[in-house]
Design an enzyme around this catalytic site. Structure first.
Site, PDB file in Angstrom:
ATOM      1  N   ARG A   1      40.362  27.017  57.891  1.00 39.84           N
ATOM      2  CA  ARG A   1      39.119  26.327  58.244  1.00 39.84           C
ATOM      3  C   ARG A   1      38.011  27.279  58.659  1.00 39.84           C
ATOM      4  O   ARG A   1      36.891  27.195  58.161  1.00 39.84           O
ATOM      5  CB  ARG A   1      39.364  25.370  59.428  1.00 39.84           C
ATOM      6  CG  ARG A   1      39.976  24.074  59.062  1.00 39.84           C
ATOM      7  CD  ARG A   1      40.807  23.569  60.230  1.00 39.84           C
ATOM      8  NE  ARG A   1      42.051  24.312  60.217  1.00 39.84           N
ATOM      9  CZ  ARG A   1      43.133  23.874  59.610  1.00 39.84           C
ATOM     10  NH1 ARG A   1      43.161  22.701  59.080  1.00 39.84           N
ATOM     11  NH2 ARG A   1      44.222  24.622  59.548  1.00 39.84           N
ATOM     12  N   THR A   2      38.319  28.170  59.611  1.00 39.27           N
ATOM     13  CA  THR A   2      37.247  28.994  60.190  1.00 39.27           C
ATOM     14  C   THR A   2      36.662  29.936  59.133  1.00 39.27           C
ATOM     15  O   THR A   2      35.446  30.046  58.987  1.00 39.27           O
ATOM     16  CB  THR A   2      37.783  29.779  61.398  1.00 39.27           C
ATOM     17  OG1 THR A   2      38.427  28.858  62.279  1.00 39.27           O
ATOM     18  CG2 THR A   2      36.676  30.487  62.136  1.00 39.27           C
TER      19      THR A   2
ATOM     20  N   LYS B   1      45.817  51.675  55.512  1.00 37.28           N
ATOM     21  CA  LYS B   1      46.076  53.119  55.372  1.00 37.28           C
ATOM     22  C   LYS B   1      45.920  53.826  56.715  1.00 37.28           C
ATOM     23  O   LYS B   1      45.860  55.046  56.784  1.00 37.28           O
ATOM     24  CB  LYS B   1      45.095  53.727  54.370  1.00 37.28           C
ATOM     25  CG  LYS B   1      45.222  53.197  52.961  1.00 37.28           C
ATOM     26  CD  LYS B   1      44.225  53.935  52.069  1.00 37.28           C
ATOM     27  CE  LYS B   1      44.242  53.393  50.661  1.00 37.28           C
ATOM     28  NZ  LYS B   1      43.166  53.998  49.857  1.00 37.28           N
TER      29      LYS B   1
ATOM     30  N   ARG C   1      37.520  37.810  63.189  1.00 37.83           N
ATOM     31  CA  ARG C   1      38.682  37.260  63.917  1.00 37.83           C
ATOM     32  C   ARG C   1      39.678  38.398  64.068  1.00 37.83           C
ATOM     33  O   ARG C   1      39.960  39.134  63.113  1.00 37.83           O
ATOM     34  CB  ARG C   1      39.316  36.119  63.126  1.00 37.83           C
ATOM     35  CG  ARG C   1      40.686  35.725  63.663  1.00 37.83           C
ATOM     36  CD  ARG C   1      41.210  34.469  63.040  1.00 37.83           C
ATOM     37  NE  ARG C   1      40.480  33.314  63.542  1.00 37.83           N
ATOM     38  CZ  ARG C   1      40.862  32.043  63.324  1.00 37.83           C
ATOM     39  NH1 ARG C   1      41.927  31.786  62.612  1.00 37.83           N
ATOM     40  NH2 ARG C   1      40.171  31.041  63.821  1.00 37.83           N
TER      41      ARG C   1
ATOM     42  N   HIS D   1      37.125  31.373  71.279  1.00 39.49           N
ATOM     43  CA  HIS D   1      36.862  30.916  69.906  1.00 39.49           C
ATOM     44  C   HIS D   1      35.639  30.001  70.021  1.00 39.49           C
ATOM     45  O   HIS D   1      35.733  28.781  69.942  1.00 39.49           O
ATOM     46  CB  HIS D   1      38.093  30.161  69.403  1.00 39.49           C
ATOM     47  CG  HIS D   1      38.078  29.834  67.945  1.00 39.49           C
ATOM     48  ND1 HIS D   1      36.988  30.021  67.132  1.00 39.49           N
ATOM     49  CD2 HIS D   1      39.056  29.316  67.137  1.00 39.49           C
ATOM     50  CE1 HIS D   1      37.293  29.636  65.900  1.00 39.49           C
ATOM     51  NE2 HIS D   1      38.537  29.204  65.882  1.00 39.49           N
TER      52      HIS D   1
HETATM   53  C1  NCD Z   1      42.837  27.785  65.991  1.00 32.77           C
HETATM   54  C2  NCD Z   1      42.788  29.291  66.159  1.00 32.77           C
HETATM   55  O1  NCD Z   1      42.925  30.049  65.194  1.00 32.77           O
HETATM   56  O2  NCD Z   1      42.575  29.689  67.283  1.00 32.77           O
HETATM   57  N1  NCD Z   1      42.592  27.321  64.711  1.00 32.77           N
HETATM   58  C3  NCD Z   1      41.311  27.233  64.221  1.00 32.77           C
HETATM   59  O3  NCD Z   1      40.520  28.130  64.328  1.00 32.77           O
HETATM   60  N2  NCD Z   1      40.986  26.071  63.627  1.00 32.77           N
HETATM   61  C4  NCD Z   1      44.045  27.189  66.624  1.00 32.77           C
HETATM   62  C5  NCD Z   1      45.402  27.542  66.080  1.00 32.77           C
HETATM   63  O4  NCD Z   1      45.586  28.490  65.329  1.00 32.77           O
HETATM   64  O5  NCD Z   1      46.328  26.830  66.476  1.00 32.77           O
END
Ligand code: NCD
Length: 324
Positions: free
Chosen positions: A63-64, A91, A113, A141
């Site tokens: 999703r993100t 590497k 991320r 997040h």
């Molecule tokens: C979350 C995350 O990656 O922190 N998911 C997300 O971004 N939709 C929660 C999760 O991984 O459970």
């Protein structure tokens, strides 16, 4: 002469911690406009035309990552996804050297991320463009909390005064942390419901009401936010068994009956059916907001990309890195 304040006085989006309630409202109000735009056949704007956005995902994401990519493209930016598994990170190149390499290509926006809390802030200190945190370890997040807030605000008409129960693996959850910060800033009451092994030791410092029993925690709440068990961040025994966890903490119709009759259900995804949530609840089209959260995610990320580039679009790019 009075100097006009910028609409959004931040260079980066590293966490909800740095945002004031007015900043949150600015993002949500703009995101509401993008929700409408995303429902049109022509979803494309050109406000980021000529700008470059690089997405760097060191942890898995559906999703993100996709919504940041769509958000950038719908605003007209050139979007590049760096594939970490095939990059020079494999590497042995360090994060900082990778950051300097990427910076030399003059990206205007960097979305990252990373598994380490604080890694995104470190990046923001080394690059010239705007940095957006797409999740750093169990720290923050921010865009998830913003999209959750937008989803709630559109359904309930407000955030202030609502009772929100966040349930499950609070200990490892950056989603929980960012949501607690945002909901408190906007005047909501937050409860956490979890076994003590899945709560941080300093849970008292979060200013939330703590429950170990689901029905007690859900009593009279407006929003039930379920979290995935983050097994990838667990070393050792946090739970006796997944089956027992579902019996005690999985959201089913029986436990949900303790909440307000019009309580709504949320989950950031990815969800594990039969672990933290029962299918009958997850798929309830009247009460589950899970798909709506995904839709709001694109709009919120468009609002963030728009606001963070306003200064550069009006005044030209920054030369050095800097804090938010
Ligand atoms: C979350 C995350 O990656 O922190 N998911 C997300 O971004 N939709 C929660 C999760 O991984 O459970």
């Amino acid at each position: 002469m009075t100097v006009a304040q910028p609409v959004f006085p931040h260079k980066h989006l590293l966490g909800i911690q740095e945002l004031k309630p007015a900043d949150i409202t600015t993002i949500l109000d703009l995101a509401d406009i993008y929700v409408e735009q995303n429902r049109q056949t022509n979803k494309r704007k050109s406000i980021l035309k000529g700008m470059t956005q690089i997405n760097l995902f060191f942890e898995n994401s559906t999703r993100t990552r996709m919504s940041f990519e769509l958000a950038g493209k719908r605003l007209g930016a050139d979007v590049i996804n760096m594939s970490v598994s095939t990059s020079s990170i494999k590497k042995g190149e360090t994060l900082l050297d990778t950051a300097l390499t990427i910076n030399a290509m003059h990206p205007d926006l960097l979305v990252m991320r990373h598994g380490n809390s604080g890694a995104v802030k470190l990046l923001s200190e080394k690059v010239s463009g705007a940095v957006l945190n797409a999740g750093d370890g169990s720290h923050e997040h921010p865009t998830q909390a913003l999209l959750d807030a937008l989803t709630i605000r559109r359904r309930k008409g407000r955030l202030h005064g609502l009772i929100v129960a966040i349930c499950g693996d609070i200990l490892h959850s950056r989603v929980a942390r960012s949501n607690i910060l945002l909901l408190h800033a906007m005047g909501a009451r937050v409860r956490v419901v979890a076994p003590s092994t899945l709560l941080p030791v300093d849970v008292d410092r979060l200013g939330v009401e703590v429950f170990h029993d689901m029905k007690a925690g859900l009593k009279d709440c407006d929003i039930v936010m379920m979290l995935r068990l983050q097994l990838e961040r667990m070393q050792g025994a946090f739970l006796p068994s997944v089956r027992e966890y579902f019996t005690l903490y999985g959201l089913d119709l029986d436990k949900l009956s303790a909440a307000k009759p019009d309580a709504l259900i949320m989950h950031p995804g990815p969800m594990n059916r039969g672990v933290e949530i029962d299918t009958a609840v997850a798929d309830d089209i009247h009460r589950s907001l899970i798909q709506e959260q995904v839709e709001m995610g694109v709009a919120v990320r468009m609002a963030c990309l728009d606001l963070l580039t306003r200064h550069a679009r009006e005044n030209g790019p920054a030369v050095t890195g800097g804090a938010s």
